[in-house]
Design a protein around this motif. Sequence first.
Motif, PDB file in Angstrom:
ATOM      1  N   LEU A  26      15.070  66.215  41.662  1.00  0.00           N
ATOM      2  CA  LEU A  26      14.877  64.587  42.048  1.00  0.00           C
ATOM      3  C   LEU A  26      14.783  64.301  43.441  1.00  0.00           C
ATOM      4  CD1 LEU A  26      18.019  63.424  39.823  1.00  0.00           C
ATOM      5  CD2 LEU A  26      15.502  62.913  39.216  1.00  0.00           C
ATOM      6  N   TYR A  27      15.224  64.955  44.272  1.00  0.00           N
ATOM      7  CA  TYR A  27      14.978  64.935  45.756  1.00  0.00           C
ATOM      8  C   TYR A  27      13.726  65.064  46.141  1.00  0.00           C
ATOM      9  CZ  TYR A  27      15.694  65.138  50.660  1.00  0.00           C
ATOM     10  OH  TYR A  27      15.322  65.044  51.967  1.00  0.00           O
ATOM     11  N   VAL A  28      12.941  66.176  45.576  1.00  0.00           N
ATOM     12  CA  VAL A  28      11.756  66.254  46.014  1.00  0.00           C
ATOM     13  C   VAL A  28      10.599  65.282  45.384  1.00  0.00           C
ATOM     14  CG1 VAL A  28       9.822  68.131  45.552  1.00  0.00           C
ATOM     15  CG2 VAL A  28      11.905  68.920  46.458  1.00  0.00           C
ATOM     16  N   ALA A  29      10.872  65.055  44.203  1.00  0.00           N
ATOM     17  CA  ALA A  29      10.140  64.044  43.656  1.00  0.00           C
ATOM     18  C   ALA A  29      10.400  62.617  44.471  1.00  0.00           C
ATOM     19  CB  ALA A  29      10.682  63.949  42.188  1.00  0.00           C
ATOM     20  N   GLY A  30      11.241  62.149  44.756  1.00  0.00           N
ATOM     21  CA  GLY A  30      11.661  61.084  45.794  1.00  0.00           C
ATOM     22  C   GLY A  30      11.004  61.114  47.107  1.00  0.00           C
ATOM     23  N   LEU A  50       3.781  59.496  49.266  1.00  0.00           N
ATOM     24  CA  LEU A  50       2.336  58.800  48.473  1.00  0.00           C
ATOM     25  C   LEU A  50       2.093  57.553  48.500  1.00  0.00           C
ATOM     26  CD1 LEU A  50       2.281  61.126  45.145  1.00  0.00           C
ATOM     27  CD2 LEU A  50       0.827  61.464  47.333  1.00  0.00           C
ATOM     28  N   PHE A  51       2.929  56.915  49.158  1.00  0.00           N
ATOM     29  CA  PHE A  51       2.775  55.299  49.547  1.00  0.00           C
ATOM     30  C   PHE A  51       1.389  55.323  50.525  1.00  0.00           C
ATOM     31  CE2 PHE A  51       7.729  54.082  49.645  1.00  0.00           C
ATOM     32  CZ  PHE A  51       7.517  54.504  48.011  1.00  0.00           C
ATOM     33  N   ALA A  52       1.069  56.038  51.235  1.00  0.00           N
ATOM     34  CA  ALA A  52      -0.012  56.052  51.936  1.00  0.00           C
ATOM     35  C   ALA A  52      -1.415  56.302  51.297  1.00  0.00           C
ATOM     36  CB  ALA A  52      -0.047  57.022  53.331  1.00  0.00           C
ATOM     37  N   VAL A  61       6.739  49.470  43.018  1.00  0.00           N
ATOM     38  CA  VAL A  61       6.175  50.881  43.225  1.00  0.00           C
ATOM     39  C   VAL A  61       7.093  51.563  44.312  1.00  0.00           C
ATOM     40  CG1 VAL A  61       4.221  52.173  44.348  1.00  0.00           C
ATOM     41  CG2 VAL A  61       3.743  49.967  43.079  1.00  0.00           C
ATOM     42  N   TYR A  62       7.510  50.840  45.218  1.00  0.00           N
ATOM     43  CA  TYR A  62       8.296  51.768  46.260  1.00  0.00           C
ATOM     44  C   TYR A  62       9.733  51.961  45.976  1.00  0.00           C
ATOM     45  CZ  TYR A  62      10.042  47.372  48.256  1.00  0.00           C
ATOM     46  OH  TYR A  62      10.919  46.125  48.726  1.00  0.00           O
ATOM     47  N   MET A  63      10.196  51.264  44.827  1.00  0.00           N
ATOM     48  CA  MET A  63      11.525  51.383  44.346  1.00  0.00           C
ATOM     49  C   MET A  63      11.850  52.495  43.327  1.00  0.00           C
ATOM     50  SD  MET A  63      13.732  49.228  45.586  1.00  0.00           S
ATOM     51  CE  MET A  63      15.143  49.454  44.373  1.00  0.00           C
ATOM     52  N   ILE A  64      10.820  53.060  42.969  1.00  0.00           N
ATOM     53  CA  ILE A  64      10.840  54.177  41.882  1.00  0.00           C
ATOM     54  C   ILE A  64      11.078  55.464  42.726  1.00  0.00           C
ATOM     55  CG2 ILE A  64       9.671  55.688  40.259  1.00  0.00           C
ATOM     56  CD1 ILE A  64       8.113  53.119  39.313  1.00  0.00           C
ATOM     57  N   PRO A  65      10.322  55.820  43.706  1.00  0.00           N
ATOM     58  CA  PRO A  65      10.717  56.924  44.711  1.00  0.00           C
ATOM     59  C   PRO A  65      12.360  56.612  45.349  1.00  0.00           C
ATOM     60  CG  PRO A  65       8.234  56.403  45.126  1.00  0.00           C
ATOM     61  CD  PRO A  65       9.002  55.245  44.410  1.00  0.00           C
ATOM     62  N   CYS A  66      12.518  55.609  45.644  1.00  0.00           N
ATOM     63  CA  CYS A  66      13.965  55.435  46.236  1.00  0.00           C
ATOM     64  C   CYS A  66      14.963  55.654  45.011  1.00  0.00           C
ATOM     65  CB  CYS A  66      13.981  53.854  46.806  1.00  0.00           C
ATOM     66  SG  CYS A  66      12.837  53.669  48.236  1.00  0.00           S
ATOM     67  N   GLY A  67      14.683  55.317  43.838  1.00  0.00           N
ATOM     68  CA  GLY A  67      15.557  55.524  43.046  1.00  0.00           C
ATOM     69  C   GLY A  67      15.921  56.898  42.633  1.00  0.00           C
ATOM     70  N   CYS A  88      19.175  49.025  50.573  1.00  0.00           N
ATOM     71  CA  CYS A  88      17.958  48.988  49.854  1.00  0.00           C
ATOM     72  C   CYS A  88      17.594  47.752  49.532  1.00  0.00           C
ATOM     73  CB  CYS A  88      18.030  49.850  48.554  1.00  0.00           C
ATOM     74  SG  CYS A  88      16.260  50.333  47.808  1.00  0.00           S
ATOM     75  N   MET A  89      18.554  46.879  49.093  1.00  0.00           N
ATOM     76  CA  MET A  89      18.310  45.436  48.744  1.00  0.00           C
ATOM     77  C   MET A  89      18.131  44.733  49.926  1.00  0.00           C
ATOM     78  SD  MET A  89      20.770  44.667  45.420  1.00  0.00           S
ATOM     79  CE  MET A  89      22.157  45.301  46.303  1.00  0.00           C
TER      80      MET A  89
END
Length: 617
Positions: A28-32, A38-40, A359-365, A474-475
Amino acid sequence: MKLLLNRSRAKKLQKILTSKDKLICALLYVAGVVGIALFADMRVNQNSFVSENALLPGYVVTKYQQQSVAVSLNKEFSSLHDKTMRDQWIIDQFTGLGLEVYTQNFTVHRPITGDKITGDNIYAIYRAPKVASTEAIVFSTTLKESQFAVPLMISLCHLISKQTIWAKDVIFLISEKEEYGIGAWLQSYHDITTSPYITASPVLAHSGAIQAALHLDMPVYSFQRLRMYVEAINGQLPDIDLVVLVRQICRQERIELLLRNAPHDIGDFTGNLLGLHANMAWQAAGRVSFPSALYHPYNIHAVGVQTESVARRNKFSWQHIGRFTESVLRSVNNLEEQFHTAYYFYLMPCVQRFVCLSVYMIPCGLLLASTAAKVLSLWFQCGTKSDVVGAKMFFSDIDVNTIDCVYPLIHAILFGLLNEIATSLLSQSNMLYVLVATQVAVISSVVFTGVREDWRLHQAFVLLLHVLTMVLLCMLNISLTIFYAIPTTLVYLLQVPTTKVGRILQRVLLLAVNPLVLVVLYSYLYVFLHLPDQLQGSVLGPLLEHATSVIESKYTLGVWTWSAYCYLLLPVWALQWTLHLPDVSEVKEVVEEGEISPSDGQGISKEEAVDGKDKTE
């Protein structure tokens, strides 16, 4: 919830989380982290677009031909060196064009340094001829020694004062002391007191509700490109429609537009990553990056633009910046209602592309889910019955004495409260000693704690607080959450029973993710990546100045970064620092002592014993 209410599935979940917790947390950590990087990538972010069709960016026929007037005004303005003469010259110019001109004086009491900042604001109002002053646009700049925006502003007034096409009033604001002057004017314009440290005379004339603002900083009149500043205080951003509007008008005028310290805007992965880091760094700090950042707390969408010169390559001058400014103001003039149809929460790797909220909330989650999985694993290891369904599975075996978890939390919050009170009462010369003293007090508190019998429960409690804190941030400020969660989550997950040598390494890593240490490390990283010329010289001075600016901004401009540090980040870190974990050999001994041979007739689990007792009854 359906998974938890099913008895067999709940047992499987408990077994997986307790036996494979390290693998799950790592994945989970590596995926986040990979997802955030990958935002770039252009396959993850998307091209920016205008949602409000009424803006009509690029369709306005500009009529600015006052470049000769701007040159003449610049010669007159540059010949005046006395502040009083300059102010009077500006007032006379606006008055001669038929605008309502007023002045405002203000005083800012800096709570840390004890200095007193005084200045004057000059503002002129052009009343739209066919409406009742219900809406307005602000065109602002700051008064400096080398500022060519003032002559440009007055030359633009020569054009606007002769037109009858305006549906909104135009307020021309020339402030002193940059953000302090604009903050004082906004405070008086809206007739509210946002900071007791800023006192200003009342605004003598008002217009309607301000829909948007454009702040122009023009240190050079012959330029090669424009720099755009979109960040507001506390990590907020304007409506992306306004940002795209500026970009499309620059493209129409063939002017290169870049974000802040971005080296270029080609759109490749490396350039987008550097641009994303530069913008997120300022969002995470929450500080005032440009005077336009002060408009956002008043629900005014604003952007800042600055001219930039490149040696022997400048090809733009008064005519181009005048056409650009007129086009932006007239496009906003076409707006029939407030900005509301586009994105407010986004990240920008470059001026052409953005990463939206969904999009950016998924890696943060995923990043926070790694800690949440560790919390559940520790909870299941505390002796919770797996055969009890529903909420009882989580709370049936909690002993009343576990309320002791709250006591360290209260102590940690008191540390943060002491940190804020001490820094607000002392001067800048003692600021560094106060920060060091509070950190030493927190670090030394570890000697008064020891290994608790229910250390798993306490660790789960600390990690749960970390997750809740990151969700809250985050909010409010996604950039601050990402920059803080990436290193701290990794270090917190590594806090497991180990040998004495491993424990020393864990303590070193915990010191490295101290919130104050992270500020220093990220500041070095920002300067190294984006401002390498400033690496030479003393480091202590700029660091102390940065800390003073962040703390003073809390009292004068409403920046809550320091409060978040004192009441959220520091207490959670202090709880993790004072948490003592047993030696790995001790944990193994406890497990071996608890294992009883089945041949003794006692080799049954706690859950089986409970089932047997229930059947007997």
